[in-house]
Design a protein around this motif. Structure first.
Motif, PDB file in Angstrom:
ATOM      1  N   ILE A  66      87.930   8.589  64.048  1.00  0.00           N
ATOM      2  CA  ILE A  66      88.182   8.125  65.571  1.00  0.00           C
ATOM      3  C   ILE A  66      89.358   8.720  66.219  1.00  0.00           C
ATOM      4  CG2 ILE A  66      88.368   5.916  66.935  1.00  0.00           C
ATOM      5  CD1 ILE A  66      86.671   4.620  64.481  1.00  0.00           C
ATOM      6  N   VAL A  67      90.376   8.677  65.595  1.00  0.00           N
ATOM      7  CA  VAL A  67      91.576   9.063  66.088  1.00  0.00           C
ATOM      8  C   VAL A  67      91.249  10.572  66.266  1.00  0.00           C
ATOM      9  CG1 VAL A  67      94.089   9.743  65.647  1.00  0.00           C
ATOM     10  CG2 VAL A  67      92.931   7.609  65.047  1.00  0.00           C
ATOM     11  N   ARG A  68      90.846  11.343  65.427  1.00  0.00           N
ATOM     12  CA  ARG A  68      90.672  12.827  65.775  1.00  0.00           C
ATOM     13  C   ARG A  68      89.678  13.146  67.087  1.00  0.00           C
ATOM     14  NH1 ARG A  68      90.398  13.460  60.099  1.00  0.00           N
ATOM     15  NH2 ARG A  68      88.082  13.404  60.010  1.00  0.00           N
ATOM     16  N   HIS A  69      88.678  12.199  67.018  1.00  0.00           N
ATOM     17  CA  HIS A  69      87.958  12.534  68.052  1.00  0.00           C
ATOM     18  C   HIS A  69      88.584  12.162  69.624  1.00  0.00           C
ATOM     19  CE1 HIS A  69      83.858  12.563  70.080  1.00  0.00           C
ATOM     20  NE2 HIS A  69      84.321  11.511  71.015  1.00  0.00           N
ATOM     21  N   ILE A  70      89.268  11.185  69.369  1.00  0.00           N
ATOM     22  CA  ILE A  70      90.065  10.611  70.781  1.00  0.00           C
ATOM     23  C   ILE A  70      90.865  11.573  71.212  1.00  0.00           C
ATOM     24  CG2 ILE A  70      91.658   9.158  71.839  1.00  0.00           C
ATOM     25  CD1 ILE A  70      90.342   7.005  70.100  1.00  0.00           C
ATOM     26  N   VAL A  71      91.768  12.272  70.050  1.00  0.00           N
ATOM     27  CA  VAL A  71      92.620  13.285  70.552  1.00  0.00           C
ATOM     28  C   VAL A  71      92.228  14.387  70.897  1.00  0.00           C
ATOM     29  CG1 VAL A  71      94.548  14.724  69.519  1.00  0.00           C
ATOM     30  CG2 VAL A  71      94.594  12.158  68.829  1.00  0.00           C
ATOM     31  N   LYS A  72      91.077  15.006  70.421  1.00  0.00           N
ATOM     32  CA  LYS A  72      90.253  16.079  70.667  1.00  0.00           C
ATOM     33  C   LYS A  72      89.727  16.250  72.259  1.00  0.00           C
ATOM     34  CE  LYS A  72      86.728  19.283  69.206  1.00  0.00           C
ATOM     35  NZ  LYS A  72      85.703  19.446  68.302  1.00  0.00           N
ATOM     36  N   HIS A  73      89.110  15.061  72.694  1.00  0.00           N
ATOM     37  CA  HIS A  73      88.214  14.862  73.774  1.00  0.00           C
ATOM     38  C   HIS A  73      89.159  14.074  75.080  1.00  0.00           C
ATOM     39  CE1 HIS A  73      85.248  15.648  70.690  1.00  0.00           C
ATOM     40  NE2 HIS A  73      84.816  16.271  71.481  1.00  0.00           N
ATOM     41  N   VAL A  74      90.126  13.751  74.851  1.00  0.00           N
ATOM     42  CA  VAL A  74      90.780  12.922  75.867  1.00  0.00           C
ATOM     43  C   VAL A  74      91.604  13.753  76.886  1.00  0.00           C
ATOM     44  CG1 VAL A  74      93.158  12.579  74.802  1.00  0.00           C
ATOM     45  CG2 VAL A  74      92.131  10.833  76.431  1.00  0.00           C
ATOM     46  N   GLU A  75      91.470  13.403  78.114  1.00  0.00           N
ATOM     47  CA  GLU A  75      91.964  13.977  79.315  1.00  0.00           C
ATOM     48  C   GLU A  75      92.743  13.208  80.056  1.00  0.00           C
ATOM     49  OE1 GLU A  75      89.550  16.635  81.311  1.00  0.00           O
ATOM     50  OE2 GLU A  75      88.952  17.714  79.515  1.00  0.00           O
ATOM     51  N   PRO A  76      93.866  13.496  81.045  1.00  0.00           N
ATOM     52  CA  PRO A  76      94.287  12.534  81.783  1.00  0.00           C
ATOM     53  C   PRO A  76      93.430  11.517  82.596  1.00  0.00           C
ATOM     54  CG  PRO A  76      95.682  14.363  81.626  1.00  0.00           C
ATOM     55  CD  PRO A  76      94.355  14.748  81.031  1.00  0.00           C
ATOM     56  N   ALA A  87      92.477   2.771  64.689  1.00  0.00           N
ATOM     57  CA  ALA A  87      92.376   3.577  65.364  1.00  0.00           C
ATOM     58  C   ALA A  87      92.970   3.944  66.824  1.00  0.00           C
ATOM     59  CB  ALA A  87      90.935   4.260  65.518  1.00  0.00           C
ATOM     60  N   ALA A  88      92.657   3.074  67.405  1.00  0.00           N
ATOM     61  CA  ALA A  88      93.479   2.561  68.744  1.00  0.00           C
ATOM     62  C   ALA A  88      94.959   2.500  68.606  1.00  0.00           C
ATOM     63  CB  ALA A  88      93.209   1.190  69.318  1.00  0.00           C
ATOM     64  N   LEU A  89      95.627   1.969  67.744  1.00  0.00           N
ATOM     65  CA  LEU A  89      97.018   1.835  67.604  1.00  0.00           C
ATOM     66  C   LEU A  89      97.554   3.349  66.885  1.00  0.00           C
ATOM     67  CD1 LEU A  89      97.470  -1.593  65.643  1.00  0.00           C
ATOM     68  CD2 LEU A  89      97.750  -1.062  68.234  1.00  0.00           C
ATOM     69  N   ILE A 113      97.007   5.533  70.431  1.00  0.00           N
ATOM     70  CA  ILE A 113      98.397   5.350  71.035  1.00  0.00           C
ATOM     71  C   ILE A 113      99.491   6.099  70.845  1.00  0.00           C
ATOM     72  CG2 ILE A 113      99.602   3.674  71.975  1.00  0.00           C
ATOM     73  CD1 ILE A 113      97.219   1.696  72.087  1.00  0.00           C
ATOM     74  N   ASP A 114      99.980   6.090  69.584  1.00  0.00           N
ATOM     75  CA  ASP A 114     100.966   6.628  68.988  1.00  0.00           C
ATOM     76  C   ASP A 114     101.115   8.009  69.169  1.00  0.00           C
ATOM     77  OD1 ASP A 114     102.193   4.225  68.301  1.00  0.00           O
ATOM     78  OD2 ASP A 114     101.667   4.401  65.982  1.00  0.00           O
ATOM     79  N   VAL A 115      99.995   8.703  68.722  1.00  0.00           N
ATOM     80  CA  VAL A 115      99.854  10.140  68.983  1.00  0.00           C
ATOM     81  C   VAL A 115      99.801  10.625  70.360  1.00  0.00           C
ATOM     82  CG1 VAL A 115      97.934  12.185  68.628  1.00  0.00           C
ATOM     83  CG2 VAL A 115      98.522  10.383  66.876  1.00  0.00           C
ATOM     84  N   LEU A 116      99.132  10.031  71.357  1.00  0.00           N
ATOM     85  CA  LEU A 116      98.909  10.416  72.552  1.00  0.00           C
ATOM     86  C   LEU A 116     100.257  10.123  73.380  1.00  0.00           C
ATOM     87  CD1 LEU A 116      95.207   9.145  73.364  1.00  0.00           C
ATOM     88  CD2 LEU A 116      96.018  11.407  73.097  1.00  0.00           C
ATOM     89  N   THR A 117     100.946   9.006  72.747  1.00  0.00           N
ATOM     90  CA  THR A 117     102.259   8.759  73.453  1.00  0.00           C
ATOM     91  C   THR A 117     103.245   9.825  73.282  1.00  0.00           C
ATOM     92  OG1 THR A 117     102.121   6.514  73.491  1.00  0.00           O
ATOM     93  CG2 THR A 117     104.341   7.090  73.427  1.00  0.00           C
ATOM     94  N   GLY A 172     102.730  12.529  75.364  1.00  0.00           N
ATOM     95  CA  GLY A 172     102.980  12.516  76.866  1.00  0.00           C
ATOM     96  C   GLY A 172     102.253  11.729  77.824  1.00  0.00           C
ATOM     97  N   TYR A 173     101.188  11.145  77.213  1.00  0.00           N
ATOM     98  CA  TYR A 173     100.367  10.070  77.826  1.00  0.00           C
ATOM     99  C   TYR A 173     101.017   8.838  77.787  1.00  0.00           C
ATOM    100  CZ  TYR A 173      96.124  13.045  77.476  1.00  0.00           C
ATOM    101  OH  TYR A 173      95.257  14.328  77.426  1.00  0.00           O
ATOM    102  N   THR A 174     100.576   8.327  79.311  1.00  0.00           N
ATOM    103  CA  THR A 174     101.016   6.864  79.319  1.00  0.00           C
ATOM    104  C   THR A 174      99.743   5.821  79.458  1.00  0.00           C
ATOM    105  OG1 THR A 174     101.291   7.080  81.700  1.00  0.00           O
ATOM    106  CG2 THR A 174     103.158   7.371  80.462  1.00  0.00           C
ATOM    107  N   PHE A 175      99.779   4.660  79.300  1.00  0.00           N
ATOM    108  CA  PHE A 175      98.664   3.999  79.231  1.00  0.00           C
ATOM    109  C   PHE A 175      98.671   2.926  80.473  1.00  0.00           C
ATOM    110  CE2 PHE A 175      99.081   5.857  75.317  1.00  0.00           C
ATOM    111  CZ  PHE A 175      97.685   6.262  75.012  1.00  0.00           C
TER     112      PHE A 175
END
Length: 73
Positions: free
Chosen positions: A23-33, A49-51, A54-58, A61-64
């Motif tokens: 799930i984490v790999r899918h999110i990181v691979k497909h997410v865009e701002p 996976a959400a937690l 969030i750590d990886v995307l933070t 440079g992503y913000t939530f």
């Protein structure tokens, strides 16, 4: 409070895989701002996976923000 439909941009299929790392790999691979990520909190793997995502995307440079904040801007 105003209610409005919220559509996701990234469907993790977390209900199907129930595998935190996938799930984490899918999110990181497909997410865009500006994306909205769909996860189901009834599965412990999805919450983990959400937690983790969030750590990886933070770190990337992503913000939530809340859906209200995202859709109103």
């Amino acid at each position: 409070m105003t209610h409005f439909p919220t559509l996701c941009n990234v469907d993790t299929l977390d209900w199907k895989t129930q595998n935190t790392k996938k799930i984490v790999r899918h999110i990181v691979k497909h997410v865009e701002p500006g994306d909205i990520i769909l996860l189901h909190d009834v599965f412990p793997t999805s919450v983990e996976a959400a937690l983790e995502a969030i750590d990886v995307l933070t770190r990337q440079g992503y913000t939530f923000v809340t859906a209200d904040e995202l859709l109103i801007d």
